[in-house]
Design an enzyme around this catalytic site. Structure first.
Site, PDB file in Angstrom:
ATOM      1  N   CYS A   1      24.858 -69.754 -29.387  1.00 43.26           N
ATOM      2  CA  CYS A   1      25.433 -68.837 -30.413  1.00 43.26           C
ATOM      3  C   CYS A   1      26.745 -69.473 -31.025  1.00 43.26           C
ATOM      4  CB  CYS A   1      25.560 -67.293 -29.907  1.00 43.26           C
ATOM      5  SG  CYS A   1      24.206 -66.685 -29.080  1.00 43.26           S
TER       6      CYS A   1
ATOM      7  N   HIS B   1      11.907 -67.264 -21.463  1.00 46.74           N
ATOM      8  CA  HIS B   1      12.741 -68.477 -21.056  1.00 46.74           C
ATOM      9  C   HIS B   1      13.967 -68.277 -20.035  1.00 46.74           C
ATOM     10  CE1 HIS B   1      16.708 -69.401 -23.018  1.00 46.74           C
ATOM     11  NE2 HIS B   1      16.454 -68.487 -23.828  1.00 46.74           N
TER      12      HIS B   1
ATOM     13  N   SER C   1      13.657 -61.750 -21.986  1.00 46.18           N
ATOM     14  CA  SER C   1      13.254 -62.920 -22.501  1.00 46.18           C
ATOM     15  C   SER C   1      12.560 -63.717 -21.373  1.00 46.18           C
ATOM     16  CB  SER C   1      14.672 -63.715 -22.773  1.00 46.18           C
ATOM     17  OG  SER C   1      14.271 -65.270 -23.167  1.00 46.18           O
TER      18      SER C   1
END
Length: 401
Positions: free
Chosen positions: A340, A218, A216
């Site tokens: 999450c 970020h 990823s």
């Protein structure tokens, strides 16, 4: 919107602001931001699938980014497939490999502390006859290798185990785990979520002998909107979404080229970063809190088994979300877990898996130090966390008596 504005307006001006929530989103390296802006301004704003000068310039920008990332990962540029984040990359790895699976193998193995973008797509495959096995971890989060060896058999199609856990920072011995699986059966696919590993531990994909790996932007302080799936040459994978053709065989639609080139620049900056500064700040924060505040539990291991940026502590007799708000009012921004689970106010499955009780998991605070922090930032946090915890405990109906 007025209520959100009201929440923001409640914050008084603070002496300092310290952002510790890079798990969920964060700052961007200046050089990565400059690369993103350069792509929008000059070469990279076009569609790389279109046959004109601007399109070709964009294609060249993607190619150069792939060259840089492949050097860092020790992979071939043709083995890199871009997505818009690690969640998409994990879904592509699991659902895409299952879609291409022409064998009768129907077992998928993960660990009990995987990211939900691994667990959820794996569980969806149960509707298609797959069986999911979650390997337990010990109290620090290390995967039970013996259990993994026992479960990996000739019915196993895929194993997915993250290299560095996003919540508690435990660093798995991925080479040993991959070898354990491949020794049992070389035809088992091995996928690893490396979103929290890139730039924090040494990565050599060819030495690791994994088949699929997710990354990823970020998570390395690059712009959001770019992710990556490494697909080892020869591994069969099918797209899981369909649309217009692009330069990426496995992911249709217009590529986010400015974010991709920013991702490559951020990965380079993170790779060259001296990690000793992060480790020093991490340990100062851990030792400072555990020595100043009673009734706390460090989640995850100490020392070299922990990611250099990760701090996760449970505060007994305090609700994690209440502590997040309390610290926000003091200019300190953290989270009570990954995005999450924190937004649905459920205890983290990661903390439950390492043996924390519900109330201990609910009182957790996740903080990540970054290259943008200094010792004064940590000093500020160490001054305000004990005060904030003491104030909340004085109000808590479940406080210790």
């Amino acid at each position: 919107m007025r209520s959100v504005r009201g929440l923001i307006d409640l914050h008084r001006e603070t002496e300092r602001e310290v952002y510790l929530d890079s798990e969920n989103s964060g700052l961007v390296f200046p050089e990565a931001l400059e690369e993103l802006l350069r792509a929008y301004r000059t070469a990279g704003y076009g569609n790389p699938s279109i046959t004109h000068k601007v399109g070709w310039e964009s294609y060249e920008a993607v190619y150069q980014a792939s060259e840089g990332l492949s050097r860092i990962l020790n992979a071939s540029p043709v083995e890199l497939a871009y997505t818009h984040g690690a969640t998409e990359a994990n879904n592509l790895a699991i659902l895409g490999s299952a879609k291409a699976n022409k064998t009768s193998r129907r077992k998928i193995i993960t660990s009990s502390i995987e990211h939900l973008s691994v667990i959820f797509p794996a569980e969806r495959l149960q509707e298609r006859g797959y069986r999911i096995v979650k390997i337990p971890v010990d109290q620090d989060g290390f995967v039970d290798r013996d259990q993994l060896e026992m479960e990996a058999d000739d019915n196993t199609f895929l194993v997915s185990i993250g290299a560095v856990n996003h919540e508690i920072g435990v660093i798995q011995d991925l080479r040993e785990l991959a070898e354990t699986v491949k020794d049992r059966d070389p035809f088992i696919l091995f996928h690893t979520d490396m979103a929290d590993a890139l730039g924090r531990i040494r990565i050599n994909l060819k030495e690791l002998n994994v088949d699929l790996a997710s990354f990823s932007s970020h998570k390395v302080y690059g712009p959001k909107g770019a992710g990556l799936l490494y697909v080892k040459e020869g591994v069969n994978l099918e797209p899981v979404i369909h649309g217009q053709l692009s330069s990426q065989r496995l992911w249709p639609g217009v590529e986010n080229i400015p974010s991709i080139v920013g991702f490559a620049k951020a990965a380079e900056a993170m790779e060259n970063l001296d990690k000793t500064k992060l480790i020093k700040l991490r340990d100062k924060l851990i030792e400072g809190i555990t020595s100043r505040v009673e009734d706390v539990i460090l989640n995850g291991p100490r020392g070299s088994g922990r990611a250099p940026d990760n701090v996760n502590i449970s505060f007994l007799y305090v609700e994690g979300e209440a502590l997040v708000v309390e610290l926000s009012m003091r200019g300190i921004y953290a989270s009570s877990g990954s995005a999450c689970t924190s937004r649905i106010l459920q205890p983290s499955h990661v903390l439950l898996a390492i043996g924390r009780r519900y109330e201990e998991a609910h009182g957790s605070l996740l903080m990540k130090v970054t290259p943008f922090h200094d010792e004064e930032d940590v000093d500020y946090v160490l001054r305000h966390v004990p005060e904030g915890v003491a104030r909340l405990r004085s109000l808590s109906p479940i406080r210790r008596v």
